[in-house]
Scaffold this active site. Sequence first.
Site, PDB file in Angstrom:
ATOM      1  N   CYS A 141     -22.131  36.049  41.124  1.00  0.00           N
ATOM      2  CA  CYS A 141     -21.358  37.248  41.437  1.00  0.00           C
ATOM      3  C   CYS A 141     -22.334  38.318  41.889  1.00  0.00           C
ATOM      4  CB  CYS A 141     -20.561  37.715  40.228  1.00  0.00           C
ATOM      5  SG  CYS A 141     -19.574  39.188  40.551  1.00  0.00           S
ATOM      6  N   CYS A 155     -16.359  42.303  46.576  1.00  0.00           N
ATOM      7  CA  CYS A 155     -16.928  41.012  46.163  1.00  0.00           C
ATOM      8  C   CYS A 155     -18.300  40.921  46.807  1.00  0.00           C
ATOM      9  CB  CYS A 155     -16.039  39.850  46.606  1.00  0.00           C
ATOM     10  SG  CYS A 155     -16.775  38.218  46.351  1.00  0.00           S
TER      11      CYS A 155
END
Length: 290
Positions: free
Chosen positions: A84, A227
Amino acid sequence: MAFTKGHGTGNDFVVIPDPEGQLDLSDDQVAALCDRRFGIGADGILRVVRSAQLAEGAAALAEEPAAEWFMDYRNADGSKAEMCGNGIRVFAKYLLDSGLTTLNAGSTLPVGTRAGVRDLTRSDSGFQVDLGRWRIEEADTLVRARGLSVPRPGQGIDVGNPHVVVALQSVDELESLDLTVLPQLDPVPPHGANIEFVVPGDPLVHDGVGSIRMRVFERGVGETLSCGTGVAAAALAVRHWAGPAAPDHWRVEVPGGTLGVRMFPTEEGEHVALSGPASLVFSGEIALAG
């Protein structure tokens, strides 16, 4: 259980300190913590654990013995994720603010992840993370999304986790998407994928820096404000489409803010780096349901 809430350009996380690896959170417990009405609310969980305390951390230590800390990242539905890009900046911010590590100017902080060790440095905007090597997926993917009149081709990009990037014609088309509904991929990737929808800036390149806007549907979460790995994947896809004259520096606007992407050569091949802010919002304690 102690926790800290943090975010990177609106992509938010519950950070759980567990240095000795004593917690074993079930998928239902992760989902309950991330629930925005009945829990703390987040796009995912970042468990802060020493690499030596879990089996997945052994590979990180074998790759880089200095990778003391492992980012155990779980999506909001409890599923495990490889990496991530926003989360790892928040993870680094937590380590530093908690005094668990230091990061001097010009130094590097290695962090273990399921995608391998990722190196972080300080940047003007907060932190920069080297996402490592990336690759283009050769297989064609067709993407159907609510708000698009016809299916669109998607470009598969792997930056340690899987992405499918779709080019749209206009900002109006981008804003008209209904991402409360899961876009459909054909064929469906074996492990799913994050799906990015992008439009080029006007102009696409200014002063040697590319510019795009993006929205994203994250695997196991839904639409998020940002993101990090998706931002990198989107910039890589647009550069690929634009051809050899396209720049290696990109500015990507997401609903939660702006992130930077840089592609650069290394001895093992081209790497891609992501830079942006990280914030810790509040800390507290919560009773963990069984």
